[in-house]
Design a protein around this motif. Structure first.
Motif, PDB file in Angstrom:
ATOM      1  N   ILE A  83       0.846  -1.197   0.000  1.00 26.15           N
ATOM      2  CA  ILE A  83       0.000   0.000   0.000  1.00 26.15           C
ATOM      3  C   ILE A  83       0.876   1.240   0.000  1.00 26.15           C
ATOM      4  CG2 ILE A  83      -1.632   1.357   1.394  1.00 26.15           C
ATOM      5  CD1 ILE A  83      -2.832  -1.377   2.305  1.00 26.15           C
ATOM      6  N   ARG A  84       1.893   1.222   0.829  1.00 27.63           N
ATOM      7  CA  ARG A  84       2.823   2.349   0.902  1.00 27.63           C
ATOM      8  C   ARG A  84       3.532   2.604  -0.423  1.00 27.63           C
ATOM      9  NH1 ARG A  84       6.940   2.175   5.998  1.00 27.63           N
ATOM     10  NH2 ARG A  84       6.770   4.362   6.488  1.00 27.63           N
ATOM     11  N   GLY A  89      -4.196   6.167  -6.928  1.00 27.13           N
ATOM     12  CA  GLY A  89      -4.912   5.597  -8.057  1.00 27.13           C
ATOM     13  C   GLY A  89      -4.304   4.313  -8.596  1.00 27.13           C
ATOM     14  N   GLY A  90      -3.226   3.819  -7.975  1.00 28.85           N
ATOM     15  CA  GLY A  90      -2.563   2.607  -8.446  1.00 28.85           C
ATOM     16  C   GLY A  90      -3.320   1.342  -8.066  1.00 28.85           C
ATOM     17  N   THR A  91      -2.801   0.220  -8.519  1.00 34.86           N
ATOM     18  CA  THR A  91      -3.456  -1.069  -8.316  1.00 34.86           C
ATOM     19  C   THR A  91      -2.518  -2.057  -7.637  1.00 34.86           C
ATOM     20  OG1 THR A  91      -4.819  -0.755 -10.291  1.00 34.86           O
ATOM     21  CG2 THR A  91      -4.586  -3.019  -9.507  1.00 34.86           C
ATOM     22  N   ILE A  92      -3.086  -2.812  -6.726  1.00 35.18           N
ATOM     23  CA  ILE A  92      -2.383  -3.931  -6.106  1.00 35.18           C
ATOM     24  C   ILE A  92      -3.086  -5.199  -6.573  1.00 35.18           C
ATOM     25  CG2 ILE A  92      -1.741  -5.052  -3.942  1.00 35.18           C
ATOM     26  CD1 ILE A  92      -1.876  -2.212  -2.650  1.00 35.18           C
ATOM     27  N   LEU A 108      -4.980   0.062   5.616  1.00 32.79           N
ATOM     28  CA  LEU A 108      -6.138   0.177   4.727  1.00 32.79           C
ATOM     29  C   LEU A 108      -6.669   1.610   4.647  1.00 32.79           C
ATOM     30  CD1 LEU A 108      -8.037  -3.164   5.341  1.00 32.79           C
ATOM     31  CD2 LEU A 108      -6.635  -2.505   3.381  1.00 32.79           C
ATOM     32  N   PRO A 109      -6.657   2.390   5.740  1.00 41.81           N
ATOM     33  CA  PRO A 109      -7.089   3.786   5.588  1.00 41.81           C
ATOM     34  C   PRO A 109      -6.241   4.560   4.570  1.00 41.81           C
ATOM     35  CG  PRO A 109      -7.086   3.184   7.901  1.00 41.81           C
ATOM     36  CD  PRO A 109      -6.434   2.045   7.151  1.00 41.81           C
ATOM     37  N   MET A 113      -7.489   6.583   1.246  1.00 40.37           N
ATOM     38  CA  MET A 113      -7.122   7.982   0.991  1.00 40.37           C
ATOM     39  C   MET A 113      -6.417   8.151  -0.352  1.00 40.37           C
ATOM     40  SD  MET A 113      -6.021   9.206   4.870  1.00 40.37           S
ATOM     41  CE  MET A 113      -4.417   9.563   4.304  1.00 40.37           C
ATOM     42  N   GLN A 114      -5.681   7.134  -0.770  1.00 38.84           N
ATOM     43  CA  GLN A 114      -4.939   7.236  -2.029  1.00 38.84           C
ATOM     44  C   GLN A 114      -5.708   6.644  -3.211  1.00 38.84           C
ATOM     45  OE1 GLN A 114      -0.524   7.395  -1.805  1.00 38.84           O
ATOM     46  NE2 GLN A 114      -0.915   5.892  -0.192  1.00 38.84           N
TER      47      GLN A 114
END
Length: 175
Positions: A83-84, A89-92, A108-109, A113-114
């Motif tokens: 996440i970091r 707007g990216g994807t995991i 997760l927050p 936010m991102q």
């Protein structure tokens, strides 16, 4: 920019496919010897996640904004750093659960936010498989095979996989 984790078969195929598509690849491993091999396969940047436990933060620093896509094979055990590492707007792409349980509070927050996307990935359709095979054939991509075990050595194959010593796929010969 694509981030791949580790040196198993899925991660190495992800690195190869990302390079095939012209992406910049950041790859992680816990082994400096394996990192050298990741560089040989075309990784643009490598990080040892054992010596850089905040590798997600380091990825964000290296890229200036984070990566477009993370190929997440570690599961919740590595998700916080993924996440970091991921840009707004990216994807995991959540593929595996190799790292075990999360070791700290969830980020997760931050993901919310991102405006990041967490996409579960499983085996695709027949059309997806055909497109994959066509791309492999067209670009001459070869799977990285660590070791081939005879069928009667299945226990040894699983032990080899559990040791984490492998680089690429572990195969079992039938017949």
């Amino acid at each position: 920019t694509v981030l791949t984790q580790g040196t198993g078969g899925v991660s190495l195929f992800a690195l190869q496919f990302a390079k095939m598509c012209g992406a910049r690849v950041i790859a992680t491993s816990s082994s400096d010897a394996k990192i050298a091999r990741l560089k040989q396969l075309g990784a643009d940047v490598t990080l040892n996640y054992k010596t850089t436990p905040d590798w997600g933060k380091k990825v964000r620093e290296l890229t200036g904004r984070g990566v477009d896509l993370v190929v997440e094979v570690g599961g919740v055990g590595t998700l916080n750093e993924s996440i970091r590492a991921t840009r707004i707007g990216g994807t995991i792409a959540f593929i595996g659960v190799l790292a075990g349980p999360a070791s700290s509070d969830s980020r997760l927050p931050l993901m919310v936010m991102q405006q990041q996307r967490l996409q579960g990935v499983t085996v695709g359709s027949i059309e997806d498989l055909q497109a994959l095979c066509d791309g492999i054939s067209m670009h001459g991509v070869k799977p990285v095979i660590d070791k081939v075990f005879a069928f009667d050595e299945v226990k040894d194959a699983f032990a080899h996989m559990a040791s984490g010593a492998h680089f690429g796929k572990i195969a079992i010969a039938i017949g």
